[in-house]
Motif scaffolding. Structure first.
Motif, PDB file in Angstrom:
ATOM      1  N   THR A 283     -29.970 -22.000   8.803  1.00  0.00           N
ATOM      2  CA  THR A 283     -28.745 -21.209   8.917  1.00  0.00           C
ATOM      3  C   THR A 283     -27.722 -21.686   7.891  1.00  0.00           C
ATOM      4  OG1 THR A 283     -29.126 -21.034  11.294  1.00  0.00           O
ATOM      5  CG2 THR A 283     -26.942 -20.440  10.510  1.00  0.00           C
ATOM      6  N   ALA A 284     -27.288 -20.780   7.023  1.00  0.00           N
ATOM      7  CA  ALA A 284     -26.279 -21.161   6.039  1.00  0.00           C
ATOM      8  C   ALA A 284     -24.937 -21.299   6.740  1.00  0.00           C
ATOM      9  CB  ALA A 284     -26.203 -20.105   4.957  1.00  0.00           C
TER      10      ALA A 284
ATOM     11  N   ALA B 167     -14.493 -19.879  10.073  1.00  0.00           N
ATOM     12  CA  ALA B 167     -15.841 -19.651  10.622  1.00  0.00           C
ATOM     13  C   ALA B 167     -16.922 -20.000   9.608  1.00  0.00           C
ATOM     14  CB  ALA B 167     -16.009 -18.223  11.129  1.00  0.00           C
ATOM     15  N   SER B 168     -16.653 -20.997   8.776  1.00  0.00           N
ATOM     16  CA  SER B 168     -17.642 -21.382   7.770  1.00  0.00           C
ATOM     17  C   SER B 168     -17.698 -22.900   7.587  1.00  0.00           C
ATOM     18  CB  SER B 168     -17.298 -20.697   6.441  1.00  0.00           C
ATOM     19  OG  SER B 168     -18.039 -21.268   5.398  1.00  0.00           O
TER      20      SER B 168
ATOM     21  N   PRO C  35     -19.920 -17.360   7.771  1.00  0.00           N
ATOM     22  CA  PRO C  35     -19.702 -16.618   9.014  1.00  0.00           C
ATOM     23  C   PRO C  35     -20.872 -15.699   9.390  1.00  0.00           C
ATOM     24  CG  PRO C  35     -17.757 -16.500   7.617  1.00  0.00           C
ATOM     25  CD  PRO C  35     -18.824 -17.164   6.814  1.00  0.00           C
TER      26      PRO C  35
ATOM     27  N   VAL D 174     -24.005 -15.970  10.250  1.00  0.00           N
ATOM     28  CA  VAL D 174     -25.440 -16.115   9.954  1.00  0.00           C
ATOM     29  C   VAL D 174     -26.237 -16.514  11.191  1.00  0.00           C
ATOM     30  CG1 VAL D 174     -27.125 -17.223   8.463  1.00  0.00           C
ATOM     31  CG2 VAL D 174     -24.856 -16.809   7.645  1.00  0.00           C
ATOM     32  N   GLY D 175     -25.556 -17.221  12.104  1.00  0.00           N
ATOM     33  CA  GLY D 175     -26.234 -17.650  13.324  1.00  0.00           C
ATOM     34  C   GLY D 175     -26.859 -16.465  14.058  1.00  0.00           C
TER      35      GLY D 175
HETATM   36  N1  ASP Z   1     -20.510 -19.787  10.987  1.00  0.00           N
HETATM   37  C1  ASP Z   1     -21.393 -20.871  11.301  1.00  0.00           C
HETATM   38  C2  ASP Z   1     -21.115 -22.040  10.369  1.00  0.00           C
HETATM   39  O1  ASP Z   1     -20.670 -21.849   9.268  1.00  0.00           O
HETATM   40  C3  ASP Z   1     -22.828 -20.465  11.212  1.00  0.00           C
HETATM   41  C4  ASP Z   1     -23.118 -19.458  12.301  1.00  0.00           C
HETATM   42  O2  ASP Z   1     -23.333 -19.870  13.436  1.00  0.00           O
HETATM   43  O3  ASP Z   1     -23.086 -18.267  12.043  1.00  0.00           O
HETATM   44  O4  ASP Z   1     -21.342 -23.162  10.733  1.00  0.00           O
END
Ligand code: ASP
Length: 416
Positions: free
Chosen positions: A348-349, A271-272, A352, A354-355
């Protein structure tokens, strides 16, 4: 293990992890051997070590590979053109993504008649999102070593670009240093290869742990929201990107999708986007035939500013929350959502969750209650995994399209 076997092993690890995790979740989580020892310790530790070791590679790889890439371009105009194309592609695809999300969400209307009491409402404390001015100022690192230590991607990218440009301008001294950086680059790529061999074990542990803890019950009360997000993600990944790829580069869609599979599994399990950078760079160069001078720039940049999957979630979440609270959105609100979510995607970083934090900014813009985020937190981990896979696919699509247009793509490797 060759790369084909590795891809198969990664796919197998993911499926096995999902099945085992699902079985644990349904039947065995009240046994402490399973919940505490296996899930809480074994899977947790192996998964965390795997993610840490991927992250360990990000800063050295981006730095060395980007310096090499810029030095190899040997031309600042080319760099400017590359940057312009990348920005245009990233912003345009994000705007398309969110428009698709808003259209489907408006038709499917998730959240209408939603019983707030039917879901586990978790508390959500929004974090302050940085202002636009600060974001721009912070692009320039006051101390590049500090930026590296903190893993701040945009300042790192900027410093590496500048160093690469200086190397080009420095004549003989530059040539000597460029050679050294090329050697470092080869060595770091070997490091990536070593880690890739361990990937199946890491991915198995991450997926098994997530599925054991999450299960599918969390989805039920939010099924409509979940399904709308997933449908928009699928349309974007399987229709929009392939169409862009075909029309802008003429390259084969099926080859691209097949060769992207293992990168997508990486993104899904971690998820990153950030943690996936090393593998995405390696894959676009070695399997899709993109020259390092393009991939080393567009992949880290994309992982930092291009979040189409995240924008899709934010669009659907906005409509969902508006429906639950019975608030009507005007056309101007929709336009505002498109604009803010596109900008939020830049901020958005690629880590995981942050979105969801940036969603607060979007909701604020259209005057929706930020507490609404608490409604969707429960399913966000699973959606985060899926949208991250879409995010990294977008970065790779842009990279391939731009490389082709710059004559920096080896079609023999791509079609092989
Ligand atoms: N987890 C996503 C990414 O790393 C960012 C997010 O949507 O939270 O691309």
């Amino acid at each position: 293990m060759n790369t084909k076997n590795l891809t198969t092993a990664i796919l197998f690890a993911m499926i096995l992890g999902a099945i085992l995790g699902g079985i644990f979740n349904q039947f065995f989580m009240d046994h402490s051997f399973v919940s505490e020892f296996l899930v809480g310790n074994v899977f947790h530790v192996i998964g965390a070590i795997f993610v840490s070791s991927l992250k360990m590679l990000v800063v050295p790889l981006v730095f060395v590979s980007l310096v090499c890439g810029v030095a190899a371009l040997g031309d600042i105009n080319k760099l400017g053109r590359l940057g312009g194309k990348a920005l245009l592609f990233y912003l345009a695809t994000t705007a398309i993504a969110i428009t698709i999300a808003l259209s489907i969400a408006t038709i499917a209307a998730p959240g209408q008649g939603f019983e707030i009491s039917s879901t586990n409402i978790q508390t959500f404390i929004p974090k302050e999102s940085p202002s636009l001015a600060d974001t721009i100022i912070n692009l320039v690192p006051t101390n590049p070593i500090e930026a590296m230590a903190k893993g701040e991607m945009l300042p790192l990218i900027l410093f590496s670009l500048l160093l690469g440009i200086a190397i080009v301008m420095a004549g003989d001294a530059g040539k000597r240093i460029e050679q050294q950086f090329n050697d470092y680059n080869d060595i770091i790529m070997q490091l990536v290869m070593i880690l890739m061999k361990l990937a199946p074990i890491g991915i198995f542990s991450l997926i098994a742990k997530t599925f054991a803890l999450q299960g599918f019950d969390v989805i039920k009360p939010l099924l409509s929201y979940f399904m709308v997000v997933v449908s928009a993600l699928i349309i974007h990944a399987l229709i929009v990107y392939p169409l862009l790829l075909k029309s802008l580069s003429g390259l084969s869609i099926s080859t691209f999708l097949r060769k992207m599979r293992s990168v997508q599994i990486f993104a899904f399990s971690t998820a990153s986007s950030n943690a996936t950078i090393p593998f995405n760079i390696q894959n676009t160069e070695k399997k899709l035939g993109v020259d390092n001078s393009v991939a080393s720039f567009t992949i880290p940049l994309g992982a930092t500013i291009n979040m189409d999957g995240t924008a899709i979630m934010q669009g659907v979440a906005t409509v969902f929350i508006a429906n639950v609270y019975g608030i009507d959105l005007a056309i101007s609100d929709y336009l505002l959502v498109i604009l803010t979510a596109t900008l939020a995607s830049i901020g958005t970083a690629g880590v995981p969750g942050v979105g969801l934090i940036m969603l607060a900014m979007v909701l604020n813009q259209v005057g929706l209650p930020v507490e609404g985020i608490a409604l969707i937190i429960g399913v966000d981990r699973l959606l985060d995994m899926i949208r991250t896979a879409v995010n990294v696919t977008g970065d790779a699509t842009a990279t391939v399209v731009i490389a082709k247009s710059e004559g920096a793509l080896d079609t023999k490797i791509y079609n092989n």
